[in-house]
Design a protein around this motif. Structure first.
Motif, PDB file in Angstrom:
ATOM      1  N   PHE A 280      45.647  -3.235  15.998  1.00 23.43           N
ATOM      2  CA  PHE A 280      46.064  -3.866  17.021  1.00 23.43           C
ATOM      3  C   PHE A 280      47.398  -4.060  17.662  1.00 23.43           C
ATOM      4  O   PHE A 280      48.319  -3.850  16.619  1.00 23.43           O
ATOM      5  CB  PHE A 280      45.560  -5.453  17.093  1.00 23.43           C
ATOM      6  CG  PHE A 280      44.187  -5.818  17.159  1.00 23.43           C
ATOM      7  CD1 PHE A 280      43.157  -4.824  16.800  1.00 23.43           C
ATOM      8  CD2 PHE A 280      43.707  -6.908  17.305  1.00 23.43           C
ATOM      9  CE1 PHE A 280      41.581  -5.205  16.850  1.00 23.43           C
ATOM     10  CE2 PHE A 280      42.378  -7.493  17.269  1.00 23.43           C
ATOM     11  CZ  PHE A 280      41.507  -6.377  16.860  1.00 23.43           C
TER      12      PHE A 280
ATOM     13  N   VAL B  46      44.515  -7.214  11.123  1.00 21.18           N
ATOM     14  CA  VAL B  46      44.492  -6.270  12.373  1.00 21.18           C
ATOM     15  C   VAL B  46      45.724  -5.440  12.404  1.00 21.18           C
ATOM     16  O   VAL B  46      45.813  -4.747  13.280  1.00 21.18           O
ATOM     17  CB  VAL B  46      44.627  -7.004  13.776  1.00 21.18           C
ATOM     18  CG1 VAL B  46      43.342  -8.191  13.750  1.00 21.18           C
ATOM     19  CG2 VAL B  46      45.866  -7.777  13.795  1.00 21.18           C
TER      20      VAL B  46
ATOM     21  N   MET C 278      43.174  -3.290  21.344  1.00 23.53           N
ATOM     22  CA  MET C 278      42.537  -3.538  20.096  1.00 23.53           C
ATOM     23  C   MET C 278      41.866  -2.330  19.896  1.00 23.53           C
ATOM     24  O   MET C 278      41.031  -1.674  20.746  1.00 23.53           O
ATOM     25  CB  MET C 278      41.505  -4.684  20.226  1.00 23.53           C
ATOM     26  CG  MET C 278      42.203  -6.017  20.614  1.00 23.53           C
ATOM     27  SD  MET C 278      40.972  -7.639  20.507  1.00 23.53           S
ATOM     28  CE  MET C 278      39.932  -6.826  21.993  1.00 23.53           C
TER      29      MET C 278
END
Length: 124
Positions: free
Chosen positions: A68, A64, A83
């Motif tokens: 994120f 991520v 996100m």
């Protein structure tokens, strides 16, 4: 005792954005680290991101990074997970967790308190 309540989940198209929130009550929020984890159907719960009690350090899962962002507002007793560029394989229940020690961690066993989770569904 600490109570954690997640919100902000929902249905989003692939490539879209979503912001999760986790409201905490019961202890001094600014004393403990917070983390986000997720669990997809049939899979184990996995680490997503963690933030130190002070907010000065953050840690992310490789999957991520760059998409994120974890943040916290200690005045509001809330931690967030922004996100972006979401993928269908990131469909899961997202959980926030609190760690009394105050330091970041990517290990489930290090967290003392857990929320009930919020469903995030990413459509293709």
């Amino acid at each position: 005792q600490v109570q954690l309540v997640e919100s902000g989940g929902g249905l989003v198209q692939a490539g879209g954005t979503l912001r999760l929130s986790c409201a905490a009550s019961g202890r001094t929020f600014s004393d403990y680290a917070m983390g986000w984890f997720r669990q997809a159907p049939g899979k184990e719960r996995e680490f997503v991101a963690s933030i130190r009690a002070s907010g000065r350090r953050t840690v992310y899962a490789d999957s991520v990074k760059g998409r994120f962002t974890i943040s916290r507002d200690n005045a509001k007793n809330t931690v967030y997970l922004q996100m972006g560029s979401l993928k269908p394989e990131e469909t899961a229940v997202y959980f926030c967790a609190g760690r009394v020690s105050g330091s970041t961690s990517d290990s489930i066993k290090d967290y003392d308190y857990w929320g009930q989770g919020t469903q995030v569904t990413v459509s293709s």
